[in-house]
Design a protein around this motif. Sequence first.
Motif, mmCIF file in Angstrom:
data_model
loop_
_atom_site.group_PDB
_atom_site.id
_atom_site.type_symbol
_atom_site.label_atom_id
_atom_site.label_comp_id
_atom_site.label_asym_id
_atom_site.label_seq_id
_atom_site.Cartn_x
_atom_site.Cartn_y
_atom_site.Cartn_z
ATOM 1 N N HIS A 216 -50.295 22.000 -21.973
ATOM 2 C CA HIS A 216 -49.734 22.351 -23.271
ATOM 3 C C HIS A 216 -48.303 21.818 -23.378
ATOM 4 O O HIS A 216 -47.688 21.453 -22.375
ATOM 5 C CB HIS A 216 -49.752 23.862 -23.494
ATOM 6 N N ARG A 217 -47.831 21.779 -24.602
ATOM 7 C CA ARG A 217 -46.439 21.382 -24.846
ATOM 8 C C ARG A 217 -45.862 22.283 -25.925
ATOM 9 O O ARG A 217 -46.468 22.467 -26.975
ATOM 10 C CB ARG A 217 -46.361 19.913 -25.286
ATOM 11 N N VAL A 218 -44.714 22.850 -25.656
ATOM 12 C CA VAL A 218 -44.061 23.752 -26.604
ATOM 13 C C VAL A 218 -43.371 22.928 -27.687
ATOM 14 O O VAL A 218 -42.513 22.097 -27.392
ATOM 15 C CB VAL A 218 -43.047 24.664 -25.887
ATOM 16 N N LEU A 219 -43.768 23.153 -28.928
ATOM 17 C CA LEU A 219 -43.149 22.459 -30.056
ATOM 18 C C LEU A 219 -42.024 23.277 -30.672
ATOM 19 O O LEU A 219 -41.120 22.725 -31.302
ATOM 20 C CB LEU A 219 -44.202 22.158 -31.135
ATOM 21 N N PHE A 220 -42.116 24.595 -30.502
ATOM 22 C CA PHE A 220 -41.076 25.492 -31.012
ATOM 23 C C PHE A 220 -41.142 26.792 -30.229
ATOM 24 O O PHE A 220 -42.223 27.294 -29.910
ATOM 25 C CB PHE A 220 -41.281 25.781 -32.502
ATOM 26 N N GLY A 221 -39.974 27.329 -29.913
ATOM 27 C CA GLY A 221 -39.900 28.658 -29.322
ATOM 28 C C GLY A 221 -40.118 28.689 -27.820
ATOM 29 O O GLY A 221 -39.865 27.719 -27.105
ATOM 30 N N GLU A 222 -40.633 29.817 -27.359
ATOM 31 C CA GLU A 222 -40.748 30.102 -25.926
ATOM 32 C C GLU A 222 -42.121 29.697 -25.386
ATOM 33 O O GLU A 222 -43.120 29.728 -26.103
ATOM 34 C CB GLU A 222 -40.533 31.609 -25.708
ATOM 35 N N ASP A 223 -42.153 29.343 -24.105
ATOM 36 C CA ASP A 223 -43.404 29.016 -23.434
ATOM 37 C C ASP A 223 -44.060 30.311 -22.957
ATOM 38 O O ASP A 223 -43.789 30.801 -21.862
ATOM 39 C CB ASP A 223 -43.152 28.079 -22.254
ATOM 40 N N VAL A 224 -44.955 30.857 -23.762
ATOM 41 C CA VAL A 224 -45.567 32.154 -23.446
ATOM 42 C C VAL A 224 -46.702 32.031 -22.440
ATOM 43 O O VAL A 224 -47.215 33.039 -21.944
ATOM 44 C CB VAL A 224 -46.078 32.856 -24.722
ATOM 45 N N PHE A 225 -47.111 30.800 -22.133
ATOM 46 C CA PHE A 225 -48.229 30.606 -21.213
ATOM 47 C C PHE A 225 -47.785 30.323 -19.774
ATOM 48 O O PHE A 225 -48.623 30.362 -18.862
ATOM 49 C CB PHE A 225 -49.114 29.450 -21.695
ATOM 50 N N LYS A 226 -46.530 30.072 -19.593
ATOM 51 C CA LYS A 226 -46.040 29.647 -18.274
ATOM 52 C C LYS A 226 -46.403 30.632 -17.177
ATOM 53 O O LYS A 226 -46.856 30.243 -16.091
ATOM 54 C CB LYS A 226 -44.522 29.449 -18.331
ATOM 55 N N ASP A 227 -46.246 31.909 -17.428
ATOM 56 C CA ASP A 227 -46.478 32.932 -16.398
ATOM 57 C C ASP A 227 -47.730 33.755 -16.662
ATOM 58 O O ASP A 227 -47.910 34.823 -16.063
ATOM 59 C CB ASP A 227 -45.258 33.862 -16.305
ATOM 60 N N LEU A 228 -48.617 33.266 -17.531
ATOM 61 C CA LEU A 228 -49.826 34.012 -17.850
ATOM 62 C C LEU A 228 -50.776 34.014 -16.652
ATOM 63 O O LEU A 228 -51.053 32.974 -16.057
ATOM 64 C CB LEU A 228 -50.528 33.390 -19.056
ATOM 65 N N SER A 229 -51.297 35.186 -16.299
ATOM 66 C CA SER A 229 -52.209 35.330 -15.164
ATOM 67 C C SER A 229 -53.656 35.357 -15.656
ATOM 68 O O SER A 229 -54.002 36.140 -16.544
ATOM 69 C CB SER A 229 -51.888 36.618 -14.400
ATOM 70 N N ILE A 230 -54.505 34.499 -15.073
ATOM 71 C CA ILE A 230 -55.918 34.423 -15.431
ATOM 72 C C ILE A 230 -56.754 34.985 -14.280
ATOM 73 O O ILE A 230 -56.715 34.449 -13.171
ATOM 74 C CB ILE A 230 -56.354 32.966 -15.699
ATOM 75 N N PRO A 231 -57.524 36.051 -14.487
ATOM 76 C CA PRO A 231 -58.326 36.636 -13.400
ATOM 77 C C PRO A 231 -59.421 35.669 -12.924
ATOM 78 O O PRO A 231 -60.313 35.304 -13.698
ATOM 79 C CB PRO A 231 -58.943 37.885 -14.037
#
Length: 244
Positions: free
Chosen positions: A101-116
């Motif tokens: 992914h690439r952030v076009l605006f704002g914060e990177d909300v996926f950077k620390d997302l945990s996937i079970p």
Amino acid sequence: MSNELTTEKFVTRLREAAGANLESVILFGSSVAGDFHPEFSNVNLFCVVRDASFPALQSLAPAVKWWDARKQPPPLFMTRNEIERSADVFTIELMDVKQHHRVLFGEDVFKDLSIPANLHRVQVEYELREKLVLLRQHLLLAAGNDSRMWELLTRSVSSFATLFRHALIVLGNNAPVGKREAVQALARQVGFDASGMLQVLDVREKRSQRKMFDVADVFARYLTALEHVTAAVDRMLDSGASDS
């Protein structure tokens, strides 16, 4: 107008319409992964908002309709909390976004997302089985019509290649980004004839012309490959191979 410039204009319109409600806009999918195809690929956007209520979404409608008029799919809209709470049910989708992914605006909300990981395994098998059953349904309607059969093949191959990549992850392998590479890597892993899928990719990517192949023969090998992979993933998960 290029996709990049169109996307930039849309983000500007969205920011103006949403104001403080918009937390981030994230580009994901083939545009970022590197396998974008002008005929089949879209510009996929993920928008994170603070408020996803009816009135809040209504205010964004003019911007999204502008985007739709450029023949792009409506963005996904979720709150940050919804993303975090959805990681156990949208494991494939959110893992893909997290990885590419690439952030076009704002914060990177996926950077620390945990996937079970355990739920990811379940979804991969579920998606393989569901899409295989749906493919059989559509084949029955398309049978005898070469054009419809080719359309079914070229439209479905991207989703199956994505699932093959996730099957590799489930089985403990490093998964290549490219569709063709993922198909070939899984063929080596579980031992199936990938020729049907590779020929469909050739046609989809305009490396080969449809008339070079017998569509019924290609479809037969394509379907057999999917059945083989689904059964192999099921057996390997049941045997605990993915935990080794």
